[in-house]
Design a protein around this motif. Structure first.
Motif, short mmCIF file in Angstrom:
data_model
loop_
_atom_site.label_atom_id
_atom_site.label_comp_id
_atom_site.label_asym_id
_atom_site.label_seq_id
_atom_site.Cartn_x
_atom_site.Cartn_y
_atom_site.Cartn_z
N ASP A 1 -27.14 116.26 125.08
CA ASP A 1 -27.45 116.14 126.51
C ASP A 1 -28.01 114.77 126.86
OD1 ASP A 1 -27.49 117.08 129.12
OD2 ASP A 1 -29.56 117.81 128.97
N GLN A 2 -27.46 113.75 126.23
CA GLN A 2 -27.79 112.38 126.58
C GLN A 2 -26.74 111.43 125.99
OE1 GLN A 2 -31.68 112.11 124.24
NE2 GLN A 2 -30.84 110.08 123.84
N PRO A 3 -26.56 110.28 126.59
CA PRO A 3 -25.54 109.35 126.09
C PRO A 3 -25.95 108.70 124.78
CG PRO A 3 -26.71 108.39 127.96
CD PRO A 3 -27.19 109.80 127.83
N ILE A 4 -24.97 108.12 124.14
CA ILE A 4 -25.20 107.40 122.88
C ILE A 4 -25.82 106.04 123.19
CG2 ILE A 4 -24.03 106.26 120.94
CD1 ILE A 4 -21.94 108.64 121.21
N THR A 5 -26.91 105.73 122.51
CA THR A 5 -27.61 104.46 122.73
C THR A 5 -27.34 103.44 121.64
OG1 THR A 5 -29.56 105.32 121.58
CG2 THR A 5 -29.49 105.58 123.98
N THR A 6 -27.01 103.93 120.43
CA THR A 6 -26.81 103.04 119.29
C THR A 6 -25.56 103.46 118.53
OG1 THR A 6 -29.14 102.48 118.99
CG2 THR A 6 -27.75 102.30 117.05
N ILE A 7 -24.75 102.47 118.16
CA ILE A 7 -23.57 102.70 117.34
C ILE A 7 -23.74 101.95 116.03
CG2 ILE A 7 -21.07 102.42 117.16
CD1 ILE A 7 -21.06 102.08 120.26
N VAL A 8 -23.45 102.62 114.93
CA VAL A 8 -23.38 101.96 113.64
C VAL A 8 -21.94 102.09 113.14
CG1 VAL A 8 -24.28 101.76 111.30
CG2 VAL A 8 -25.79 102.53 113.15
N ASN A 9 -21.20 100.99 113.18
CA ASN A 9 -19.80 101.00 112.75
C ASN A 9 -19.74 100.76 111.25
OD1 ASN A 9 -18.27 101.42 115.20
ND2 ASN A 9 -19.10 99.45 115.88
N ASN A 10 -19.60 101.86 110.52
CA ASN A 10 -19.69 101.84 109.07
C ASN A 10 -18.43 102.33 108.37
OD1 ASN A 10 -21.20 102.12 106.35
ND2 ASN A 10 -20.58 104.23 106.77
N ALA A 11 -17.50 102.93 109.10
CA ALA A 11 -16.35 103.60 108.48
C ALA A 11 -15.55 102.64 107.59
CB ALA A 11 -15.45 104.19 109.55
N LEU A 12 -15.15 103.15 106.43
CA LEU A 12 -14.33 102.40 105.49
C LEU A 12 -13.05 103.21 105.27
CD1 LEU A 12 -13.94 100.09 103.42
CD2 LEU A 12 -15.10 101.53 101.74
N VAL A 13 -11.91 102.59 105.54
CA VAL A 13 -10.63 103.31 105.49
C VAL A 13 -9.84 102.90 104.25
CG1 VAL A 13 -8.43 103.67 106.66
CG2 VAL A 13 -10.53 103.51 108.00
N ASP A 14 -9.58 103.87 103.38
CA ASP A 14 -8.65 103.70 102.26
C ASP A 14 -8.93 102.46 101.41
OD1 ASP A 14 -7.35 105.97 103.10
OD2 ASP A 14 -5.86 104.89 104.28
N PHE A 15 -10.16 102.35 100.92
CA PHE A 15 -10.47 101.22 100.04
C PHE A 15 -11.55 101.61 99.05
CE2 PHE A 15 -12.16 97.18 98.61
CZ PHE A 15 -10.99 96.44 98.44
N ARG A 16 -11.37 101.15 97.80
CA ARG A 16 -12.38 101.32 96.77
C ARG A 16 -12.58 99.98 96.08
NH1 ARG A 16 -11.62 106.15 92.82
NH2 ARG A 16 -13.88 106.30 92.98
N PHE A 17 -13.82 99.72 95.66
CA PHE A 17 -14.15 98.44 95.05
C PHE A 17 -13.85 98.49 93.54
CE2 PHE A 17 -16.84 98.89 98.82
CZ PHE A 17 -16.47 97.74 99.51
N ASP A 18 -12.57 98.45 93.24
CA ASP A 18 -12.10 98.55 91.86
C ASP A 18 -11.45 97.22 91.46
OD1 ASP A 18 -10.95 99.10 89.44
OD2 ASP A 18 -10.13 101.05 90.04
N PRO A 19 -12.18 96.35 90.77
CA PRO A 19 -11.63 95.03 90.45
C PRO A 19 -10.39 95.09 89.58
CG PRO A 19 -13.66 95.43 89.22
CD PRO A 19 -13.54 96.53 90.23
N GLY A 20 -10.27 96.13 88.75
CA GLY A 20 -9.10 96.25 87.89
C GLY A 20 -7.84 96.60 88.64
N GLU A 21 -7.99 97.26 89.79
CA GLU A 21 -6.83 97.68 90.57
C GLU A 21 -6.56 96.79 91.77
OE1 GLU A 21 -4.69 100.16 89.82
OE2 GLU A 21 -5.80 100.27 87.92
N GLN A 22 -7.42 95.81 92.03
CA GLN A 22 -7.21 94.93 93.18
C GLN A 22 -5.91 94.14 93.01
OE1 GLN A 22 -8.69 94.42 96.18
NE2 GLN A 22 -7.06 92.92 96.55
N LYS A 23 -5.08 94.17 94.04
CA LYS A 23 -3.81 93.46 93.99
C LYS A 23 -4.03 91.95 94.06
CE LYS A 23 -1.21 97.06 96.46
NZ LYS A 23 -0.43 97.34 97.69
N PRO A 24 -3.34 91.18 93.21
CA PRO A 24 -3.39 89.72 93.37
C PRO A 24 -2.59 89.30 94.61
CG PRO A 24 -1.84 90.31 91.65
CD PRO A 24 -2.51 91.59 92.07
N VAL A 25 -2.75 88.05 95.00
CA VAL A 25 -2.15 87.57 96.24
C VAL A 25 -0.64 87.83 96.28
CG1 VAL A 25 -1.67 85.51 97.61
CG2 VAL A 25 -3.92 85.82 96.60
#
Length: 253
Positions: free
Chosen positions: A79-103
């Motif tokens: 029953d009140q508007p949003i005052t603060t947004i935290v844009n945190n969403a991460l889409v389809d990514f994992r921090f895996d150095p072994g699987e990171q594609k080279p250029v």
């Protein structure tokens, strides 16, 4: 506006850093919208933990219709508007150095996925809440970035490029919206120990971070989450367009 009087939308909040941010805001008395895309079970478990100050709402932040529906549901629930947004969403990514594609093996679609998750998703949440923030002459927009833009310990090309685009959005939106009482800032952590996305990060990468960071430790989600409270609080009322790096001093700027 005190944090305890606020309603906060946190995207990608069912797990990892997003869940830590949700806990921080509820601890300070805020209402929290726990956005999730696929992790319904984790989102509902988090809301059960947090109690009646939180609600879980499904939305794909890449979809304008999904985001506007989520914002309407959240406003109606609290029953009140949003005052603060935290844009945190991460889409389809994992921090895996072994699987990171080279250029040479990257495709444009790899970049597009991260640009849509970081930039398009943030654009949608901000636009959906903008009219209410302007009417209230108050708004806090907090975008989650990465210190890899300044110091690519691992060349996560597409992820880092998406976050660099989000930094550009942060500064341009801050320039325009400041006159409306709305601040727009970014918090850039390093690789965090430990989230679902960083669970596959090798020990060697964490060792490099520890050895080269003044605090001699890897930042945790809880440590970064608490910094979001500063940007949502009255103490940051004169701060906008900034990128605060929270990584134990690895990147000094």
């Amino acid at each position: 506006m005190k944090i305890s009087a606020q309603t906060v939308l946190i995207t990608g909040a069912s797990r990892g850093l997003g869940a830590s941010i949700a806990r921080s805001f509820v601890r300070e008395g805020a209402n929290v919208i726990v956005n999730y895309y696929q992790s319904e079970e984790k989102a509902l478990a988090l809301v059960e933990e947090l109690g009646d100050k939180a609600i879980a709402i499904q939305a794909d932040v890449r979809s304008e219709d999904d985001v506007r529906s989520m914002v309407d549901q959240g406003k109606a629930h609290f029953d009140q508007p949003i005052t603060t947004i935290v844009n945190n969403a991460l889409v389809d990514f994992r921090f895996d150095p072994g699987e990171q594609k080279p250029v040479g093996e990257l495709s444009w679609s790899d970049f597009q996925t991260q640009l849509e998750g970081s930039v398009r998703g943030s654009f949608h949440t901000i636009q959906a809440c903008l009219a209410d923030m302007k009417e209230a002459e108050f708004g806090r927009i907090i975008n989650i970035g990465t210190n890899l833009v300044q110091n690519p310990v691992v060349a996560y090309h597409e992820y880092t490029t998406g976050k660099a685009g989000l930094l550009g959005l942060t500064r341009n939106f801050a320039k325009e919206l400041g006159a409306d009482g709305i601040t727009v800032n970014m918090i850039s952590g390093g690789l965090l120990r430990e989230t679902d996305a960083s669970a596959v990060t090798t020990r060697e990468v964490f060792d490099i971070i520890e050895a080269t960071t003044p605090l001699q430790k890897v930042t945790t989600p809880d440590e970064l989450a608490d910094v979001t409270l500063f940007f949502a609080s009255e103490w940051s009322r004169a701060v906008t367009g900034q990128n605060l790096i929270v990584d134990g001093g690895l990147v000094m700027k």
